[in-house]
Motif scaffolding. Structure first.
Motif, PDB file in Angstrom:
ATOM      1  N   LYS A 177       0.869  -1.180   0.000  1.00 10.36           N
ATOM      2  CA  LYS A 177       0.000   0.000   0.000  1.00 10.36           C
ATOM      3  C   LYS A 177       0.903   1.226   0.000  1.00 10.36           C
ATOM      4  CE  LYS A 177      -3.880   2.173   2.432  1.00 10.36           C
ATOM      5  NZ  LYS A 177      -4.761   2.111   3.639  1.00 10.36           N
ATOM      6  N   LYS A 178       1.133   1.792  -1.173  1.00 11.13           N
ATOM      7  CA  LYS A 178       2.155   2.834  -1.324  1.00 11.13           C
ATOM      8  C   LYS A 178       1.836   4.110  -0.549  1.00 11.13           C
ATOM      9  CE  LYS A 178       0.316   4.728  -5.651  1.00 11.13           C
ATOM     10  NZ  LYS A 178       0.625   5.030  -7.076  1.00 11.13           N
ATOM     11  N   ASN A 179       0.568   4.340  -0.220  1.00 11.02           N
ATOM     12  CA  ASN A 179       0.202   5.532   0.545  1.00 11.02           C
ATOM     13  C   ASN A 179      -0.212   5.191   1.977  1.00 11.02           C
ATOM     14  OD1 ASN A 179      -2.172   4.250  -0.113  1.00 11.02           O
ATOM     15  ND2 ASN A 179      -3.305   6.122  -0.601  1.00 11.02           N
ATOM     16  N   HIS A 180       0.379   4.125   2.529  1.00  9.03           N
ATOM     17  CA  HIS A 180       0.086   3.750   3.918  1.00  9.03           C
ATOM     18  C   HIS A 180       0.637   4.853   4.827  1.00  9.03           C
ATOM     19  CE1 HIS A 180       0.134   1.571   7.736  1.00  9.03           C
ATOM     20  NE2 HIS A 180      -0.626   0.640   7.178  1.00  9.03           N
ATOM     21  N   LEU A 181      -0.251   5.628   5.415  1.00 13.64           N
ATOM     22  CA  LEU A 181       0.135   6.856   6.101  1.00 13.64           C
ATOM     23  C   LEU A 181       1.090   6.608   7.260  1.00 13.64           C
ATOM     24  CD1 LEU A 181      -0.271   9.905   6.198  1.00 13.64           C
ATOM     25  CD2 LEU A 181      -2.238   9.546   7.675  1.00 13.64           C
ATOM     26  N   GLN A 182       0.768   5.649   8.110  1.00 16.80           N
ATOM     27  CA  GLN A 182       1.622   5.395   9.268  1.00 16.80           C
ATOM     28  C   GLN A 182       2.999   4.881   8.853  1.00 16.80           C
ATOM     29  OE1 GLN A 182      -1.391   2.871  11.186  1.00 16.80           O
ATOM     30  NE2 GLN A 182      -1.121   4.115  13.025  1.00 16.80           N
ATOM     31  N   ALA A 183       3.047   4.043   7.833  1.00 13.60           N
ATOM     32  CA  ALA A 183       4.337   3.523   7.380  1.00 13.60           C
ATOM     33  C   ALA A 183       5.197   4.650   6.811  1.00 13.60           C
ATOM     34  CB  ALA A 183       4.121   2.429   6.341  1.00 13.60           C
ATOM     35  N   LEU A 184       4.602   5.567   6.053  1.00 13.75           N
ATOM     36  CA  LEU A 184       5.346   6.713   5.517  1.00 13.75           C
ATOM     37  C   LEU A 184       5.911   7.571   6.650  1.00 13.75           C
ATOM     38  CD1 LEU A 184       3.034   7.868   2.583  1.00 13.75           C
ATOM     39  CD2 LEU A 184       5.351   6.964   2.369  1.00 13.75           C
ATOM     40  N   LEU A 185       5.052   7.886   7.626  1.00 11.00           N
ATOM     41  CA  LEU A 185       5.456   8.762   8.726  1.00 11.00           C
ATOM     42  C   LEU A 185       6.562   8.127   9.562  1.00 11.00           C
ATOM     43  CD1 LEU A 185       5.052  11.294  10.466  1.00 11.00           C
ATOM     44  CD2 LEU A 185       3.224  10.079  11.673  1.00 11.00           C
ATOM     45  N   TYR A 186       6.388   6.868   9.941  1.00  7.77           N
ATOM     46  CA  TYR A 186       7.371   6.237  10.822  1.00  7.77           C
ATOM     47  C   TYR A 186       8.636   5.824  10.071  1.00  7.77           C
ATOM     48  CZ  TYR A 186       4.559   6.558  14.952  1.00  7.77           C
ATOM     49  OH  TYR A 186       3.886   7.061  16.033  1.00  7.77           O
ATOM     50  N   LEU A 187       8.535   5.645   8.768  1.00 11.25           N
ATOM     51  CA  LEU A 187       9.753   5.460   7.987  1.00 11.25           C
ATOM     52  C   LEU A 187      10.558   6.762   8.009  1.00 11.25           C
ATOM     53  CD1 LEU A 187      11.578   3.820   6.177  1.00 11.25           C
ATOM     54  CD2 LEU A 187      10.106   4.411   4.226  1.00 11.25           C
ATOM     55  N   GLY A 188       9.866   7.897   7.960  1.00 12.00           N
ATOM     56  CA  GLY A 188      10.544   9.181   8.117  1.00 12.00           C
ATOM     57  C   GLY A 188      11.240   9.284   9.457  1.00 12.00           C
ATOM     58  N   HIS A 189      10.550   8.890  10.525  1.00  8.61           N
ATOM     59  CA  HIS A 189      11.160   8.914  11.860  1.00  8.61           C
ATOM     60  C   HIS A 189      12.397   8.010  11.909  1.00  8.61           C
ATOM     61  CE1 HIS A 189       7.795  11.173  13.064  1.00  8.61           C
ATOM     62  NE2 HIS A 189       7.042  10.231  13.592  1.00  8.61           N
ATOM     63  N   ASN A 190      12.264   6.826  11.305  1.00 12.36           N
ATOM     64  CA  ASN A 190      13.371   5.868  11.310  1.00 12.36           C
ATOM     65  C   ASN A 190      14.597   6.440  10.604  1.00 12.36           C
ATOM     66  OD1 ASN A 190      14.804   3.672   9.509  1.00 12.36           O
ATOM     67  ND2 ASN A 190      14.051   2.536  11.290  1.00 12.36           N
ATOM     68  N   LEU A 191      14.394   7.035   9.451  1.00 12.43           N
ATOM     69  CA  LEU A 191      15.495   7.614   8.693  1.00 12.43           C
ATOM     70  C   LEU A 191      16.079   8.828   9.402  1.00 12.43           C
ATOM     71  CD1 LEU A 191      13.834   7.262   5.193  1.00 12.43           C
ATOM     72  CD2 LEU A 191      15.892   6.047   5.953  1.00 12.43           C
ATOM     73  N   PHE A 192      15.219   9.590  10.075  1.00 15.70           N
ATOM     74  CA  PHE A 192      15.702  10.741  10.846  1.00 15.70           C
ATOM     75  C   PHE A 192      16.649  10.273  11.935  1.00 15.70           C
ATOM     76  CE2 PHE A 192      14.682  15.233  12.011  1.00 15.70           C
ATOM     77  CZ  PHE A 192      15.489  15.317  13.136  1.00 15.70           C
ATOM     78  N   ARG A 193      16.234   9.244  12.676  1.00 16.58           N
ATOM     79  CA  ARG A 193      17.084   8.735  13.751  1.00 16.58           C
ATOM     80  C   ARG A 193      18.403   8.201  13.216  1.00 16.58           C
ATOM     81  NH1 ARG A 193      14.271   4.586  17.568  1.00 16.58           N
ATOM     82  NH2 ARG A 193      13.234   3.897  15.670  1.00 16.58           N
ATOM     83  N   ASP A 194      18.409   7.741  11.961  1.00 20.51           N
ATOM     84  CA  ASP A 194      19.619   7.216  11.337  1.00 20.51           C
ATOM     85  C   ASP A 194      20.400   8.319  10.619  1.00 20.51           C
ATOM     86  OD1 ASP A 194      21.241   4.966  10.986  1.00 20.51           O
ATOM     87  OD2 ASP A 194      20.463   4.601   8.967  1.00 20.51           O
ATOM     88  N   ARG A 195      19.971   9.572  10.796  1.00 18.77           N
ATOM     89  CA  ARG A 195      20.618  10.756  10.230  1.00 18.77           C
ATOM     90  C   ARG A 195      20.649  10.754   8.706  1.00 18.77           C
ATOM     91  NH1 ARG A 195      25.722  11.888  14.414  1.00 18.77           N
ATOM     92  NH2 ARG A 195      24.450  11.885  16.320  1.00 18.77           N
ATOM     93  N   GLN A 196      19.695  10.071   8.117  1.00 18.22           N
ATOM     94  CA  GLN A 196      19.536  10.124   6.658  1.00 18.22           C
ATOM     95  C   GLN A 196      18.487  11.192   6.355  1.00 18.22           C
ATOM     96  OE1 GLN A 196      19.458   6.371   4.497  1.00 18.22           O
ATOM     97  NE2 GLN A 196      20.084   5.266   6.353  1.00 18.22           N
ATOM     98  N   TYR A 197      18.894  12.439   6.494  1.00 18.22           N
ATOM     99  CA  TYR A 197      17.942  13.544   6.546  1.00 18.22           C
ATOM    100  C   TYR A 197      17.200  13.784   5.234  1.00 18.22           C
ATOM    101  CZ  TYR A 197      20.365  14.405  10.931  1.00 18.22           C
ATOM    102  OH  TYR A 197      20.904  14.265  12.191  1.00 18.22           O
ATOM    103  N   ASP A 198      17.890  13.721   4.118  1.00 17.37           N
ATOM    104  CA  ASP A 198      17.206  13.949   2.846  1.00 17.37           C
ATOM    105  C   ASP A 198      16.170  12.865   2.570  1.00 17.37           C
ATOM    106  OD1 ASP A 198      18.151  16.410   1.661  1.00 17.37           O
ATOM    107  OD2 ASP A 198      20.116  15.462   1.535  1.00 17.37           O
ATOM    108  N   ARG A 199      16.518  11.630   2.879  1.00 17.90           N
ATOM    109  CA  ARG A 199      15.566  10.527   2.688  1.00 17.90           C
ATOM    110  C   ARG A 199      14.393  10.649   3.660  1.00 17.90           C
ATOM    111  NH1 ARG A 199      18.348   4.848   2.839  1.00 17.90           N
ATOM    112  NH2 ARG A 199      16.233   4.268   2.169  1.00 17.90           N
TER     113      ARG A 199
END
Length: 347
Positions: A122-144
């Motif tokens: 589900k490409k527009n799964h809202l929670q997965a998009l948001l928490y993938l952002g959080h995950n990448l933020f914590r990993d300092r992959q800021y642009d992603r």
């Protein structure tokens, strides 16, 4: 629906259909009910019995894992969420919550993989998009991370943490123009709370005072700038909600007297007129303040603040404080928020 009625309903369904309790609770109703009401212990007990009756029931395993997660038992939740994913590998919700459990255990890569699998189905799964952002933020992959927050905002423009973290990433990457726009966008939607206080501090540090923090007694409140008609002292209607916050807060503080300070560069007369206009409006909207009195002060100069070791001038502004906070008048200093902590709200 009360717990007693739900138990009666379950028993009635069992009697009528002869089904096991595992099959009875296969639908989402009972899981959602206990999650929404916060009755996690009851939900766990019900679905633990369901799993015991039918260990291969993916939905029962899924909800048991959800209740254990809600009770901050991520490690205990893992086998049940894994079972749910195995039973329905095409269910994006199962992958998302399995990923969230990995995240609670600090396993960033496995968490990310689960979110990506959810998005495959589900490409527009809202929670997965948001928490993938959080995950990448914590990993300092800021642009992603920023890319995922922008995708989240395209679906949910008022997502609090996506708005906040978008601006914070711009700050980390020193994209000043984007950062300023980001803080303004956040504060226009969420002008109160701890994240708003940080956002206003960051915004002021960029020389923009569209929103400012004011301390009334023990409380810090964030307000939009008090606006007047051009070169006049008539309050703009857009400023009245901010005055309402000030008045209501001051009325609720038993000790101290509300003070209003107006700065207006090279125009002390206008500063005085605006200070009096603010006091008059407060008296009209909060008659109780008139009995205690509202003090006013005005200066025909800039307001000078020190932020992050820099001196910044604000040409025309209105400030509020209580009498026991006179130290603010003597030396106004905004402390730079320490650390760059992303907003993280379970949304």
């Amino acid at each position: 629906m009360s717990h007693a009625k739900i138990v009666v309903l379950i028993m009635l369904l069992i009697t009528l259909s002869g089904c096991t309790i595992g099959r009875t609770v296969r639908g989402d109703f009972f899981g959602r009910y206990y999650l929404e009401t916060g009755e996690y212990n009851r939900g766990e007990d019900l679905f633990r019995r369901a799993v015991s009756a039918d260990p291969d029931d993916g939905k029962a395993n899924f909800y048991l894992g959800r209740f254990l997660l809600a009770e901050k038992k991520a490690r205990a939740a893992m086998p049940y969420l894994k079972k749910a994913v195995s039973s329905r590998s095409d269910n994006p919700d199962y992958h998302f919550w399995y990923g969230l459990a990995w995240g609670e255990l600090g396993k960033l890569q496995k968490e990310r993989e689960s979110y990506l699998r959810a998005l495959q189905y589900k490409k527009n799964h809202l929670q997965a998009l948001l928490y993938l952002g959080h995950n990448l933020f914590r990993d300092r992959q800021y642009d992603r991370a920023l890319k995922r927050y922008l995708e989240t905002l395209a679906i949910w423009p008022k997502c609090r943490t996506a708005l906040y973290n978008r601006a914070l990433i711009a700050r980390i990457l020193k994209r000043t123009s984007e950062e300023k726009k980001g803080w303004l966008a956040y504060l226009r939607v969420y002008p109160s709370g701890s994240l708003a206080i940080r956002a206003a501090d960051y915004l002021n540090g960029l020389g923009d005072f569209s929103f400012q923090n004011h301390r009334l007694g023990a409380r810090a409140i964030t307000l939009g700038e008090i606006e007047f008609n051009v070169s006049g002292s008539t309050l703009e209607s857009m400023s009245l909600p901010s005055l309402d916050v000030v008045g209501a807060t001051a009325v609720g503080i038993p000790n101290g007297k509300l003070q209003v300070i107006v700065y207006q560069k090279n125009n002390k007369k206008l500063a005085r007129a605006r200070a009096l206009a603010v006091r008059t409006s407060l008296y009209e909207r909060f008659p109780g303040l008139k009995k205690r009195g509202v003090g006013v002060s005005w200066f025909g100069s800039d307001r000078i603040v020190k932020i992050g070791g820099r001196t910044i001038r604000n040409h025309g502004t209105v400030r509020f404080f209580m009498t026991d906070e006179r130290r603010i008048l003597r030396a106004e200093k905004i402390k730079t928020v320490t650390g760059l902590q992303p907003g993280r709200i379970r949304e």
